[in-house]
Design a protein around this motif. Sequence first.
Motif, PDB file in Angstrom:
ATOM      1  N   UNK A 318      59.587  60.625  49.621  1.00 41.36           N
ATOM      2  CA  UNK A 318      58.177  60.397  49.298  1.00 41.36           C
ATOM      3  C   UNK A 318      57.419  61.709  49.067  1.00 41.36           C
ATOM      4  N   UNK A 319      58.136  62.832  49.130  1.00 43.91           N
ATOM      5  CA  UNK A 319      57.490  64.132  48.964  1.00 43.91           C
ATOM      6  C   UNK A 319      57.234  64.386  47.478  1.00 43.91           C
ATOM      7  N   UNK A 320      55.979  64.580  47.127  1.00 43.96           N
ATOM      8  CA  UNK A 320      55.588  64.857  45.747  1.00 43.96           C
ATOM      9  C   UNK A 320      55.127  66.300  45.628  1.00 43.96           C
ATOM     10  N   UNK A 321      55.726  67.020  44.712  1.00 40.16           N
ATOM     11  CA  UNK A 321      55.307  68.386  44.475  1.00 40.16           C
ATOM     12  C   UNK A 321      53.956  68.427  43.785  1.00 40.16           C
ATOM     13  N   UNK A 322      53.399  69.649  43.705  1.00 37.35           N
ATOM     14  CA  UNK A 322      52.070  69.788  43.130  1.00 37.35           C
ATOM     15  C   UNK A 322      52.038  69.443  41.652  1.00 37.35           C
ATOM     16  N   UNK A 332      57.799  57.160  43.457  1.00 34.14           N
ATOM     17  CA  UNK A 332      57.721  57.394  44.907  1.00 34.14           C
ATOM     18  C   UNK A 332      57.014  56.242  45.606  1.00 34.14           C
ATOM     19  N   UNK A 333      55.975  55.714  44.964  1.00 39.01           N
ATOM     20  CA  UNK A 333      55.244  54.612  45.592  1.00 39.01           C
ATOM     21  C   UNK A 333      56.123  53.370  45.699  1.00 39.01           C
ATOM     22  N   UNK A 334      56.943  53.128  44.676  1.00 39.22           N
ATOM     23  CA  UNK A 334      57.870  51.990  44.734  1.00 39.22           C
ATOM     24  C   UNK A 334      58.850  52.159  45.897  1.00 39.22           C
ATOM     25  N   UNK A 335      59.245  53.397  46.175  1.00 41.55           N
ATOM     26  CA  UNK A 335      60.119  53.640  47.332  1.00 41.55           C
ATOM     27  C   UNK A 335      59.412  53.280  48.633  1.00 41.55           C
ATOM     28  N   UNK A 336      58.152  53.690  48.747  1.00 40.35           N
ATOM     29  CA  UNK A 336      57.355  53.361  49.936  1.00 40.35           C
ATOM     30  C   UNK A 336      57.244  51.849  50.115  1.00 40.35           C
ATOM     31  N   UNK A 337      56.913  51.133  49.048  1.00 43.78           N
ATOM     32  CA  UNK A 337      56.777  49.680  49.138  1.00 43.78           C
ATOM     33  C   UNK A 337      58.124  49.038  49.461  1.00 43.78           C
ATOM     34  N   UNK A 849      50.195  33.805  39.120  1.00 43.42           N
ATOM     35  CA  UNK A 849      51.032  32.599  39.236  1.00 43.42           C
ATOM     36  C   UNK A 849      51.441  32.342  40.676  1.00 43.42           C
ATOM     37  N   UNK A 850      50.452  32.498  41.565  1.00 45.07           N
ATOM     38  CA  UNK A 850      50.679  32.178  42.974  1.00 45.07           C
ATOM     39  C   UNK A 850      51.462  33.204  43.754  1.00 45.07           C
ATOM     40  N   UNK A 851      51.637  34.411  43.195  1.00 43.70           N
ATOM     41  CA  UNK A 851      52.380  35.457  43.884  1.00 43.70           C
ATOM     42  C   UNK A 851      51.661  36.793  43.730  1.00 43.70           C
ATOM     43  N   UNK A 852      51.713  37.667  44.768  1.00 44.93           N
ATOM     44  CA  UNK A 852      51.125  38.995  44.624  1.00 44.93           C
ATOM     45  C   UNK A 852      52.100  39.936  43.919  1.00 44.93           C
ATOM     46  N   UNK A 853      51.602  40.725  42.977  1.00 42.55           N
ATOM     47  CA  UNK A 853      52.436  41.682  42.251  1.00 42.55           C
ATOM     48  C   UNK A 853      51.739  43.033  42.232  1.00 42.55           C
ATOM     49  N   UNK A 854      52.545  44.088  42.114  1.00 45.55           N
ATOM     50  CA  UNK A 854      52.039  45.436  41.931  1.00 45.55           C
ATOM     51  C   UNK A 854      52.035  45.764  40.450  1.00 45.55           C
ATOM     52  N   UNK A 855      50.933  46.293  39.968  1.00 40.87           N
ATOM     53  CA  UNK A 855      50.794  46.639  38.554  1.00 40.87           C
ATOM     54  C   UNK A 855      50.537  48.145  38.454  1.00 40.87           C
ATOM     55  N   UNK A 856      51.449  48.860  37.771  1.00 38.23           N
ATOM     56  CA  UNK A 856      51.312  50.298  37.571  1.00 38.23           C
ATOM     57  C   UNK A 856      51.096  50.585  36.091  1.00 38.23           C
ATOM     58  N   UNK A 857      50.273  51.586  35.808  1.00 37.94           N
ATOM     59  CA  UNK A 857      50.033  51.988  34.426  1.00 37.94           C
ATOM     60  C   UNK A 857      50.499  53.428  34.260  1.00 37.94           C
ATOM     61  N   UNK A 864      55.330  46.109  36.220  1.00 37.22           N
ATOM     62  CA  UNK A 864      54.975  45.050  37.168  1.00 37.22           C
ATOM     63  C   UNK A 864      56.183  44.744  38.042  1.00 37.22           C
ATOM     64  N   UNK A 865      55.950  44.659  39.346  1.00 38.46           N
ATOM     65  CA  UNK A 865      57.023  44.221  40.243  1.00 38.46           C
ATOM     66  C   UNK A 865      56.422  43.442  41.397  1.00 38.46           C
ATOM     67  N   UNK A 866      57.233  42.566  41.979  1.00 33.05           N
ATOM     68  CA  UNK A 866      56.767  41.733  43.083  1.00 33.05           C
ATOM     69  C   UNK A 866      56.417  42.592  44.283  1.00 33.05           C
ATOM     70  N   UNK A 867      55.361  42.195  44.973  1.00 37.91           N
ATOM     71  CA  UNK A 867      54.952  42.947  46.158  1.00 37.91           C
ATOM     72  C   UNK A 867      55.903  42.685  47.308  1.00 37.91           C
ATOM     73  N   UNK A 868      56.265  41.408  47.532  1.00 43.31           N
ATOM     74  CA  UNK A 868      57.167  41.062  48.636  1.00 43.31           C
ATOM     75  C   UNK A 868      58.395  40.343  48.118  1.00 43.31           C
TER      76      UNK A 868
END
Length: 868
Positions: A318-322, A332-337, A849-857, A864-868
Amino acid sequence: MQFLKAPLTAISVATLVALVGCGGSSSGSGNTPDPTDPGDGGGNGGGDSQVMITGEAIKGVLKGAQVTAYELDEQGERFPNAVGTAQTDEQGEYELSLSADYTGGLIEVEVTAIDGQTTMVCDASRCGDVAQGEDVAVPGDFALRSIVEQEEGSDTVSASVTAWSTMAASRAKALWENGASASLKDARRQANAEVSQVVGFDVSRSRARGLSQLDGADTEQSQYALVNAAVAEIVFRDNGAESISDQLNRFTAALNDGRLGNDEDGFSSAELGQAVSRVITANAERVGSEASDALANQAARLESAGGNGFEPDYDEDLDLGEDASDADKIAAYKTFVGQTRTWFSSMDELSSEELTASVNIDEDTLRATMDSETQARFQFLGEVVGQVSEYAIGNVETLVTHLENGGTETIDIKDEAGNTVGQAELVFADNDGLSITAKGTATGGSSGAFVPFEVSLNTSIPTDDITVEHANGEIISARLARLLSTTEVSVNGQVGAEDSDHQVSLNNVALSLELDSTVSSDEQGNFDGEQVNSALVGASFSGDVAINSAGYRFNGDANVELVRLSNDARMFVDTDLEGGPLAPKSARLSGEFISANNVTRFNAAVNLNIRNAAAFDTFSWLDSVGTSMVVGGEMTGDDYLWLKDTFWESSLEPQRLGIYLYPRWSEIYAYAPAEERSDDVQFFRELTQPEREEVQEFVRTKVDERISAGASYEIERAAFEYSEHTSRWQSIVVLSSFENSDYYLQGSITASLGIALPEIPAAQVTATFNRTGFEAGTVRTNIDWDGGNYTLEIGGDNLDNPEALALRFFNAQGYELAMTATFTDGEVSDLTGQALIDGDEVGQVEWREGQPVLVFQDGEETQIESLF
């Protein structure tokens, strides 16, 4: 809401988890500019704009301290010349501009003492001979540091300089020097994240405050003030010949090896956690529950770390350089989730029994160790200490006589209703200070029947201060009251026999007594003795405690605070039922729990805080709600007339009259003698249903007179008996609740324990329930495992049946998932929020559609990927 139900820790911790479904610088002080030199001013590296550094120096507020800024090279060494200087003001704040020598690198801000000028507000309970809140001189070798960086596009740098920023700076240099980081900037990010795990908030982004600056502080500033005070408690404790600066340097270097509070550090992580807990308790009314509960959670994590110390985790994935791109941040955020998803999927697949089995804790042991019998012993212990102290205060002449001539004095120990619940034989002695030993037996009441006890109160009060002759004995009494409330007192002893089922033992436990605030002195410092009566309104115990509860044992550190309950807050009104005037305000246990027959052993920390302890009858609630209990008293003349007029039909005066209600039947018995025995009136019959209902209503009016308004209860049985020998009524009732929206328990409970789920690493779980309203509350759960950690917070106005909940997942490396869940008919119907890194949005949570999703731009690409 079944929150904090008795006994003290009788909450399923598995259910709790299921709810979520001064050293270190490589340069000497020779580069420090003249304190009067204001610095050269100028820009940064030849740029057109001037870079300003603003901040505060806090370990206690540092006044008139020298602030010097140095630029660091890539090796972490200081360039020869300082790039800015300033001095702190009366609030510990400073502002300086960087000179033209600054070239854009990392900046080390150092705060040092100016001889004869620099002072610090004492944030410890005592700083040597200086009281808390007063200024203490700062030694010349004192130093604090912070390593900061100018963010791109900004001409202002914020730098709070504290013991914690110094710890992060020292750890960063250690990581770089040991080759554990690719650059000093990488080491700085890791060090800040690790120190943030120690304190429970982001030290690199939070503005520091001292304990004297709590007014107007936000949640993180309040937390910073309290952990700064905890450092003061560690640094200013009596540690032999080691100087304050040496102790501070040892503290700030403690994380250099990656573990805080191991054998080389001079303190343990448990001691730091205990210091944090004490500071929370002492300042509970000055900070919000959000700050105090977050720190209680953190203190429990520290106390449960064990002898090897607290080891913060840092996830290099999760370490992001400058120079990280949007794509790098999204990955990295997808790894955290993914990490959080793995945990919750694992928990969701387990049954309640399997989840309970995964917790490295024996709930029966935890429950039994602090059962009602153990709680009663702590309460009785508080009564003994309070009443022995009150006796000494109110009987100074007798005390002096026994000090001079020997002998003993016997006193009764009373409960709040004035009933005798024990007797204590007092022995007064001079053991390098006033010592009082109380030995006796508890004969009933809240302590149980015929329980032996022996307690010694050892003070440092010179007996000459007591035996001095004075024209007014009352003033001597008041003087003793003041001495007892301000002088260190230690307690040794036990309540309960060694071979009994229940015993509480205290070993050199620190005792604090609290005087009523109405006790005040005149202009000459003398006290009016009449004010001293019942002046002791609270007591606290802190130290080494051993508990035996029917074979279940605890050995470790305990802190129990008791406060006198106000009369109008009693559950039982004008009754001779058992109960005590001292109620639990807080209780903390940290140590080893052992099950009966030594089957299991585990380390855990449990912390209870009740914010309205003086206004809510917690002990009676814990001991009575959900159980059958007797309520009764003497019949009044009106009671007798009602019984006679309603059920007696003879003109003779009844000699005996009784009515009895049982769950399945009811009956009346009456008898009146006549002049001729054959004319005696006697009958025995069952009540009709209307009569039964009328009696039930009458019983309810009598019970309502004895139980506080708003209580909910059911009448199991009742009896009214009148004769020439007795005139009493009695009812057995079951209290279901006596809480309402205006009168309810306000508090929190924290537990820290191990958990092992299938196919994922073993972890330490620390969770806090905080009741913020009658139905409202928050849950904060932290999970630490080898290689990572995260925290979950849930809050809402009704946790049992929510319409909406606020949820946060976050870790110490700046990753956060902030969401709002909406419920319809008990099911989630909408879930929205933000995906954040260091406060910047990298994505959004949407309900599709009845499900939570993560949306990245990422540029023009939408992912788009499922949250859980």
